[in-house]
Design a protein around this motif. Structure first.
Motif, PDB file in Angstrom:
ATOM      1  N   GLN B  37       3.695 -13.323   3.469  1.00  0.00           N
ATOM      2  CA  GLN B  37       3.745 -13.590   4.894  1.00  0.00           C
ATOM      3  C   GLN B  37       2.498 -13.026   5.556  1.00  0.00           C
ATOM      4  O   GLN B  37       2.273 -11.813   5.557  1.00  0.00           O
ATOM      5  CB  GLN B  37       4.991 -12.959   5.538  1.00  0.00           C
ATOM      6  CG  GLN B  37       5.115 -13.283   7.020  1.00  0.00           C
ATOM      7  CD  GLN B  37       6.322 -12.629   7.660  1.00  0.00           C
ATOM      8  OE1 GLN B  37       6.716 -11.517   7.306  1.00  0.00           O
ATOM      9  NE2 GLN B  37       6.939 -13.319   8.619  1.00  0.00           N
ATOM     10  N   ASN B  38       1.692 -13.919   6.096  1.00  0.00           N
ATOM     11  CA  ASN B  38       0.585 -13.479   6.918  1.00  0.00           C
ATOM     12  C   ASN B  38       1.133 -13.062   8.280  1.00  0.00           C
ATOM     13  O   ASN B  38       2.162 -13.559   8.725  1.00  0.00           O
ATOM     14  CB  ASN B  38      -0.456 -14.579   7.054  1.00  0.00           C
ATOM     15  CG  ASN B  38      -1.205 -14.813   5.756  1.00  0.00           C
ATOM     16  OD1 ASN B  38      -0.725 -15.517   4.873  1.00  0.00           O
ATOM     17  ND2 ASN B  38      -2.338 -14.192   5.611  1.00  0.00           N
ATOM     18  N   SER B  39       0.419 -12.182   8.947  1.00  0.00           N
ATOM     19  CA  SER B  39       0.905 -11.579  10.178  1.00  0.00           C
ATOM     20  C   SER B  39       1.336 -12.630  11.199  1.00  0.00           C
ATOM     21  O   SER B  39       0.563 -13.521  11.556  1.00  0.00           O
ATOM     22  CB  SER B  39      -0.189 -10.691  10.777  1.00  0.00           C
ATOM     23  OG  SER B  39       0.275 -10.067  11.958  1.00  0.00           O
ATOM     24  N   ALA B  85      -1.741  -9.366   3.539  1.00  0.00           N
ATOM     25  CA  ALA B  85      -0.486  -9.972   3.987  1.00  0.00           C
ATOM     26  C   ALA B  85       0.651  -9.025   3.613  1.00  0.00           C
ATOM     27  O   ALA B  85       0.429  -7.990   2.987  1.00  0.00           O
ATOM     28  CB  ALA B  85      -0.268 -11.335   3.321  1.00  0.00           C
ATOM     29  N   SER B  86       1.862  -9.403   3.987  1.00  0.00           N
ATOM     30  CA  SER B  86       3.058  -8.711   3.500  1.00  0.00           C
ATOM     31  C   SER B  86       3.656  -9.540   2.377  1.00  0.00           C
ATOM     32  O   SER B  86       3.662 -10.774   2.446  1.00  0.00           O
ATOM     33  CB  SER B  86       4.077  -8.541   4.620  1.00  0.00           C
ATOM     34  OG  SER B  86       3.615  -7.628   5.594  1.00  0.00           O
ATOM     35  N   GLY B 104       9.636  -5.529   1.997  1.00  0.00           N
ATOM     36  CA  GLY B 104       8.246  -5.957   1.891  1.00  0.00           C
ATOM     37  C   GLY B 104       7.238  -4.853   1.628  1.00  0.00           C
ATOM     38  O   GLY B 104       7.476  -3.670   1.917  1.00  0.00           O
ATOM     39  N   THR B 105       6.107  -5.250   1.050  1.00  0.00           N
ATOM     40  CA  THR B 105       4.938  -4.381   0.883  1.00  0.00           C
ATOM     41  C   THR B 105       3.810  -4.957   1.709  1.00  0.00           C
ATOM     42  O   THR B 105       3.474  -6.131   1.568  1.00  0.00           O
ATOM     43  CB  THR B 105       4.495  -4.312  -0.590  1.00  0.00           C
ATOM     44  OG1 THR B 105       5.473  -3.621  -1.365  1.00  0.00           O
ATOM     45  CG2 THR B 105       3.151  -3.585  -0.723  1.00  0.00           C
ATOM     46  N   ARG B 106       3.242  -4.136   2.584  1.00  0.00           N
ATOM     47  CA  ARG B 106       2.102  -4.576   3.400  1.00  0.00           C
ATOM     48  C   ARG B 106       0.824  -4.251   2.648  1.00  0.00           C
ATOM     49  O   ARG B 106       0.511  -3.082   2.422  1.00  0.00           O
ATOM     50  CB  ARG B 106       2.121  -3.909   4.765  1.00  0.00           C
ATOM     51  CG  ARG B 106       3.311  -4.308   5.613  1.00  0.00           C
ATOM     52  CD  ARG B 106       3.236  -3.708   7.018  1.00  0.00           C
ATOM     53  NE  ARG B 106       3.168  -2.256   7.011  1.00  0.00           N
ATOM     54  CZ  ARG B 106       4.212  -1.463   6.811  1.00  0.00           C
ATOM     55  NH1 ARG B 106       5.408  -1.967   6.587  1.00  0.00           N
ATOM     56  NH2 ARG B 106       4.074  -0.150   6.831  1.00  0.00           N
ATOM     57  N   LEU B 107       0.083  -5.293   2.272  1.00  0.00           N
ATOM     58  CA  LEU B 107      -1.154  -5.141   1.508  1.00  0.00           C
ATOM     59  C   LEU B 107      -2.351  -5.356   2.414  1.00  0.00           C
ATOM     60  O   LEU B 107      -2.436  -6.368   3.116  1.00  0.00           O
ATOM     61  CB  LEU B 107      -1.191  -6.142   0.350  1.00  0.00           C
ATOM     62  CG  LEU B 107      -2.497  -6.201  -0.438  1.00  0.00           C
ATOM     63  CD1 LEU B 107      -2.739  -4.884  -1.171  1.00  0.00           C
ATOM     64  CD2 LEU B 107      -2.483  -7.370  -1.418  1.00  0.00           C
ATOM     65  N   LEU B 108      -3.271  -4.405   2.384  1.00  0.00           N
ATOM     66  CA  LEU B 108      -4.544  -4.528   3.096  1.00  0.00           C
ATOM     67  C   LEU B 108      -5.647  -4.513   2.058  1.00  0.00           C
ATOM     68  O   LEU B 108      -5.765  -3.564   1.284  1.00  0.00           O
ATOM     69  CB  LEU B 108      -4.731  -3.382   4.083  1.00  0.00           C
ATOM     70  CG  LEU B 108      -6.108  -3.289   4.747  1.00  0.00           C
ATOM     71  CD1 LEU B 108      -6.362  -4.529   5.617  1.00  0.00           C
ATOM     72  CD2 LEU B 108      -6.248  -2.025   5.572  1.00  0.00           C
TER      73      LEU B 108
END
Lengths: 112, 111
Positions: B37-39, B85-86, B104-108
């Protein structure tokens, strides 16, 4: 161009007001779903429908209602009984076995 | 209640590095899926792995499933800024119709 559309993108609700979120799909899928997503959280299932004129409550159905009069459409009404409606609402559809779900772009509901 | 729980909750890496996310679940399953999931957007299906499979690949994605430990991992190799994304795991909980999503995991991915 096949897919799922949701409208509006943003929706504002006043105190005591019912509002309806639209979800339309042209993927010819039998099953459709409504999810709620709160900030930083996963998705929680509100309602789902496996076939026209039939739907079942999900995990957080209180304060919400749905209808499934047409295969392509699965509108969600957020009633005044839902005391904390501010969230991101996602609609999805899938083929009858329900393995992969296809999501719409979402509607963000805010309370005035 | 949430079936899948992702770990870590947030991950920050440099472009070109690999990213690994883990998911644990509680009940028996027929399959497990990963979504991105993109923001502020909807979810996009990435990959599905069935309960009788141990590993699956799709492009730069590698998913493993260990049903004895009720856990799965998603590896993104050679990450790109566009991977930011998440990422959510989702299980069917043995049902044909409902998916149960983790938090979810938020990846940067830093350029």
């Amino acid at each position: 161009d096949g897919g799922i559309t949701q409208s509006p993108k943003y929706l504002f609700r006043k105190e005591g007001q019912n509002v309806t979120l639209s979800c339309e799909q042209n993927l010819n899928h039998d099953a459709m779903y409504w999810y709620r997503q709160d900030p930083g959280q996963g998705l929680r299932l509100i309602y789902y429908s496996q076939i026209v004129n039939d739907f079942q409550k999900g995990d957080i159905a209180e304060g919400y209602s749905v209808s499934r009069e047409k295969k392509e459409s699965f509108p969600l009404t957020v009633t005044s009984a839902q005391k904390n409606p501010t969230a991101f609402y996602l609609c999805a559809s899938s083929e009858p076995r329900g393995e992969t779900q296809y999501f719409g772009p979402g509607t963000r509901l805010l309370v005035l | 209640s949430q079936q899948g729980e992702e770990d870590p909750q947030a991950l920050s890496i440099q472009e070109g590095e690999n990213a690994t996310m883990n998911c644990s679940y509680k009940t028996s399953i027929n399959n497990l899926q990963w979504y991105r999931q993109n923001s502020g957007r909807g979810l996009v299906h990435l990959i599905l792995i069935r309960s009788n499979e141990r590993e699956k690949h799709s492009g730069r994605l590698r998913v493993t499933l260990d049903t004895s430990k009720k856990s799965s991992s998603l590896l993104i190799t050679a990450s790109r800024a566009a991977d930011t994304a998440s990422y959510f795991c989702a299980t069917d909980g043995g049902s044909s119709y409902k998916l149960i999503f983790g938090s979810g995991t938020r990846l940067l991915v830093r350029p």
